[in-house]
Design a protein around this motif. Structure first.
Motif, mmCIF file in Angstrom:
data_model
loop_
_atom_site.group_PDB
_atom_site.id
_atom_site.type_symbol
_atom_site.label_atom_id
_atom_site.label_comp_id
_atom_site.label_asym_id
_atom_site.label_seq_id
_atom_site.Cartn_x
_atom_site.Cartn_y
_atom_site.Cartn_z
ATOM 1 N N GLY A 23 0.807 -1.208 0.000
ATOM 2 C CA GLY A 23 0.000 0.000 0.000
ATOM 3 C C GLY A 23 0.842 1.260 0.000
ATOM 4 O O GLY A 23 2.001 1.263 0.433
ATOM 5 N N VAL B 55 1.600 4.985 1.446
ATOM 6 C CA VAL B 55 1.441 5.620 2.750
ATOM 7 C C VAL B 55 1.073 7.091 2.577
ATOM 8 O O VAL B 55 1.809 7.840 1.929
ATOM 9 C CB VAL B 55 2.722 5.494 3.594
ATOM 10 C CG1 VAL B 55 2.548 6.200 4.940
ATOM 11 C CG2 VAL B 55 3.065 4.022 3.813
ATOM 12 N N SER C 241 -1.523 6.631 11.173
ATOM 13 C CA SER C 241 -1.089 6.267 9.822
ATOM 14 C C SER C 241 -2.283 5.909 8.954
ATOM 15 O O SER C 241 -3.328 5.486 9.456
ATOM 16 C CB SER C 241 -0.123 5.070 9.872
ATOM 17 O OG SER C 241 -0.775 3.921 10.382
ATOM 18 N N THR D 97 -2.567 3.684 5.311
ATOM 19 C CA THR D 97 -1.979 2.951 4.201
ATOM 20 C C THR D 97 -3.088 2.692 3.192
ATOM 21 O O THR D 97 -4.078 2.038 3.510
ATOM 22 C CB THR D 97 -1.364 1.621 4.667
ATOM 23 O OG1 THR D 97 -0.399 1.881 5.696
ATOM 24 C CG2 THR D 97 -0.682 0.912 3.516
ATOM 25 N N ALA E 138 -1.994 8.455 -2.343
ATOM 26 C CA ALA E 138 -1.252 7.301 -1.820
ATOM 27 C C ALA E 138 -1.744 6.003 -2.448
ATOM 28 O O ALA E 138 -0.952 5.095 -2.741
ATOM 29 C CB ALA E 138 -1.376 7.239 -0.304
ATOM 30 N N ALA F 119 0.226 2.556 -4.712
ATOM 31 C CA ALA F 119 0.249 1.160 -4.277
ATOM 32 C C ALA F 119 0.879 0.282 -5.353
ATOM 33 O O ALA F 119 0.700 0.529 -6.554
ATOM 34 C CB ALA F 119 -1.168 0.683 -3.965
#
Length: 207
Positions: free
Chosen positions: A32, A34, A53, A55, A198, A202
């Motif tokens: 993933g 971030v 976080s 992901t 993000a 990935a």
């Protein structure tokens, strides 16, 4: 002649590979992306709850929650032990339709600009069927918590939430509430565009 001998090999059909549907869990064959998101969701003298976080994957996002508690003067043993139980995922609650929520239940949720929302307390018909039916969404699934450390004076715990589908690329709200420990219903704005970016980063492990 040997007394003990290994049994002959058995003919076995290869097991059919099964994958969790995208609404149930993050994929296990994708790295993933971030998102640079970190937010303090709640802060008091004794407790901090942080969105530590995010992901992102093409079809959803895993949200990491970090909770840190400290014991101050006046917090009795029973209250501290209760807080530990929830922080480390030792206390499970079963809900029935119409039943009021116990104040010790920690609640997380999201609310999108179009008014749709999802919480970790939502009931999902058929979730335990095999295979489970595709839900309408959105879904915020509590994938467990409790990893961390604790002592008689402080405790740290990490939780994982799975948000499906991927949120829209615009600001949305993240909610938390924990009445038993002084956390009112609190909303924090989250950058959906950063999560979408993000997700575009990935990387699948294999073609």
């Amino acid at each position: 002649m040997d007394f003990f001998t290994a049994p002959p090999p058995r003919d076995q059909e290869p097991e059919e590979e099964t994958k969790s549907p995208p609404w149930a869990a993050p994929p296990d064959d994708v790295l993933g992306g971030v998102a640079p998101i970190g937010r303090i969701l709640f802060q008091s003298e004794t407790l901090v709850i942080a969105l530590a976080s995010v992901t992102a994957f093409p079809e959803g996002a895993e949200i990491g929650i970090r909770m840190t508690a400290r014991r101050v003067e006046g917090v009795n043993d029973d209250t501290w032990e209760d807080q530990h139980d929830v922080l480390f995922g030792h206390r499970r609650h079963r809900f029935r339709p119409g039943q009021s929520l116990d104040d010790s239940v920690i609640r997380f949720g999201v609310r999108f600009p179009d008014g749709s929302k999802a919480t970790t307390l939502d009931d999902r018909p058929g979730r335990y069927e095999s295979p489970p039916p595709r839900p309408e969404g959105p879904i915020l699934d509590n994938r467990g918590g409790g990893s961390g450390s604790g002592s008689s004076r402080s405790a740290n715990s990490s939780w994982k939430l799975w948000l499906w589908p991927l949120p829209p690329p615009e600001p949305f709200e993240f909610a938390v509430e924990w009445p038993a420990f002084g956390v009112p219903l609190t909303f924090t704005e989250i950058d959906g565009a950063a999560i979408a970016t993000a997700a575009g980063q990935a990387q699948p492990y294999w073609p």
